[in-house]
Design a protein around this motif. Structure first.
Motif, PDB file in Angstrom:
ATOM      1  N   THR A   1      50.260  43.259  29.822  1.00 13.73           N
ATOM      2  CA  THR A   1      49.306  42.359  30.488  1.00 13.73           C
ATOM      3  C   THR A   1      48.054  42.180  29.633  1.00 13.73           C
ATOM      4  O   THR A   1      47.585  41.050  29.426  1.00 13.73           O
ATOM      5  N   ALA A   2      47.506  43.271  29.113  1.00 19.07           N
ATOM      6  CA  ALA A   2      46.318  43.177  28.268  1.00 19.07           C
ATOM      7  C   ALA A   2      46.610  42.362  27.007  1.00 19.07           C
ATOM      8  O   ALA A   2      45.784  41.547  26.570  1.00 19.07           O
ATOM      9  N   PHE A   3      47.784  42.563  26.428  1.00 18.65           N
ATOM     10  CA  PHE A   3      48.193  41.833  25.228  1.00 18.65           C
ATOM     11  C   PHE A   3      48.284  40.332  25.507  1.00 18.65           C
ATOM     12  O   PHE A   3      47.780  39.512  24.725  1.00 18.65           O
ATOM     13  N   VAL A   4      48.908  39.953  26.635  1.00 15.82           N
ATOM     14  CA  VAL A   4      49.068  38.538  26.968  1.00 15.82           C
ATOM     15  C   VAL A   4      47.712  37.867  27.163  1.00 15.82           C
ATOM     16  O   VAL A   4      47.494  36.742  26.697  1.00 15.82           O
ATOM     17  N   ARG A   5      46.780  38.544  27.811  1.00 14.75           N
ATOM     18  CA  ARG A   5      45.447  37.949  28.015  1.00 14.75           C
ATOM     19  C   ARG A   5      44.761  37.691  26.679  1.00 14.75           C
ATOM     20  O   ARG A   5      44.094  36.670  26.493  1.00 14.75           O
TER      21      ARG A   5
ATOM     22  N   ARG B   1      50.101  29.176  36.412  1.00 13.51           N
ATOM     23  CA  ARG B   1      48.968  29.847  35.792  1.00 13.51           C
ATOM     24  C   ARG B   1      49.340  31.295  35.446  1.00 13.51           C
ATOM     25  O   ARG B   1      50.351  31.809  35.946  1.00 13.51           O
ATOM     26  N   PRO B   2      48.547  31.979  34.616  1.00 16.19           N
ATOM     27  CA  PRO B   2      48.902  33.350  34.224  1.00 16.19           C
ATOM     28  C   PRO B   2      49.166  34.288  35.397  1.00 16.19           C
ATOM     29  O   PRO B   2      50.085  35.119  35.331  1.00 16.19           O
ATOM     30  N   ASP B   3      48.405  34.158  36.480  1.00 16.01           N
ATOM     31  CA  ASP B   3      48.580  35.069  37.611  1.00 16.01           C
ATOM     32  C   ASP B   3      49.850  34.793  38.414  1.00 16.01           C
ATOM     33  O   ASP B   3      50.216  35.592  39.288  1.00 16.01           O
TER      34      ASP B   3
ATOM     35  N   GLY C   1      54.022  31.443  27.380  1.00  6.34           N
ATOM     36  CA  GLY C   1      53.263  32.550  27.939  1.00  6.34           C
ATOM     37  C   GLY C   1      51.833  32.620  27.464  1.00  6.34           C
ATOM     38  O   GLY C   1      51.051  33.423  27.984  1.00  6.34           O
ATOM     39  N   ALA C   2      51.447  31.778  26.481  1.00 10.56           N
ATOM     40  CA  ALA C   2      50.073  31.819  25.975  1.00 10.56           C
ATOM     41  C   ALA C   2      49.590  30.445  25.498  1.00 10.56           C
ATOM     42  O   ALA C   2      48.589  29.931  25.993  1.00 10.56           O
TER      43      ALA C   2
END
Length: 334
Positions: free
Chosen positions: A312-316, A116-118, A102-103
């Motif tokens: 979502t903010a954490f993953v980015r 991709r992330p999206d 995931g990262a």
């Protein structure tokens, strides 16, 4: 018959299928109305699998439909994650995602990354956990400092295992080698279970794992823990020092595990699942089970819980952080 009259007579027939068909809102309101698949992109017995089963069991109880865990290991978590990323976005296919697939893997695999992330959407973070560095009992070291000294005296003779290329465990091992200036050969496995079996047998001398899947073997004396990779000691293993205490503050890594869904999953379903997961991780019994394994609360919202937006903010942030770690450590897909 005039055109307007024909249209008027035909209207009921044209409207009938629409009246019989459930509305999107009604369908979402009834979610879930059938079993839900939960894909774990690693083999059974690891932290990803354990956490997925704990939460899936509670989701099944709360929502009245089976949440069936399915292990799809391979490519450092990419195989199972890609299955979900390209799957039907209807709420009946979920992924227990990890920091690796995931990262970390977005940078590690680069252009070879199959999604991709999206392509995925965040539902809820379940736990964050320390990684733990441990050794086989036959290795004559009892501290991380002693391991570093042994590795320097025996360059290239030690193997260090992880549950797969690109996992936070792999990258933690690379950080240790970089920070300590030692040589060890990375041995990736298809999950934590096979890796720990090899360490307990002595065929692999050193390894890194998420604390929840290793803690039982450590408590039973089948493995010897040297350090956890968090800033402070964990209550689940209070006698085990941190990497910073052992002289290597740069070896800091925290694993995390949370639910994602295909990127186009309807938002009402994502929000409903996110609220359920938030409630589950706050349940005293669930908190106790996860804490006993070494897991920490998500900590993404003011009350210590989770939400789709906060996840979502954490993953980015994690994608950016681990991308930098991969580049600095020189970790590669072997």
């Amino acid at each position: 018959m005039t055109l307007s009259r024909r249209a008027a007579l035909a209207a009921p027939a044209l409207l009938l299928p629409a009246l019989l068909r459930p509305s999107r809102a009604g369908a979402q309101g009834a979610y879930p109305s059938r079993p839900v698949r939960v894909v774990v992109p690693f083999t059974p017995a690891g932290t990803t699998d354990v956490a997925a089963r704990i939460v899936s069991e509670r989701l099944q109880s709360r929502l009245g439909q089976p949440f069936t865990v399915e292990n799809r290991a391979g490519a450092g978590g990419n195989s199972g994650s890609d299955l979900v990323a390209k799957g039907e976005a209807d709420g009946y296919l979920l992924l227990m995602q990890t920091v690796s697939s995931g990262a970390i893997n977005y940078t590690l695999y680069g252009d070879r990354m199959p999604y991709r992330p999206d392509d995925l959407t965040e539902v809820g973070l379940v736990i964050r956990v320390p990684n733990v560095i441990f050794v086989t009992n036959s290795l004559p070291v009892r501290t991380l400092r002693e391991l570093v000294a042994y590795a320097k005296a025996n360059p290239g003779k030690l193997n260090i295992g992880s549950s797969g290329v690109g996992t936070s465990l792999h990258v933690t091992g690379e950080l240790l080698k970089m920070e300590a200036g030692i040589q060890m050969s990375h041995v990736p496995f298809r999950g934590a279970g096979p890796m720990m079996a090899e360490v307990m047998s002595g065929r692999v001398e050193v390894a890194v794992d998420n604390l929840p899947s290793a803690i039982g073997h450590i408590r039973d004396g089948r493995l010897r823990a040297l350090a956890v990779t968090t800033a402070s000691r964990t209550p689940a293993l209070p006698d085990c020092p941190t990497t910073a205490e052992e002289g290597y503050p740069g070896v800091e890594a925290t694993g995390w595990f949370g639910f994602q869904a295909p990127g186009r999953t309807p938002r009402p379903i994502v929000e409903k699942l996110g609220a359920e997961i938030d409630a589950i991780v706050k349940e005293p019994a669930t908190k106790a089970r996860l804490a006993d394994l070494g897991g920490m609360m998500p900590g993404l919202t003011p009350d210590g819980g989770t939400s789709p937006a906060a996840f979502t903010a954490f993953v980015r942030t994690e994608i950016a952080k681990w991308g930098d770690v991969v580049r600095r450590s020189g970790a590669t897909v072997e």
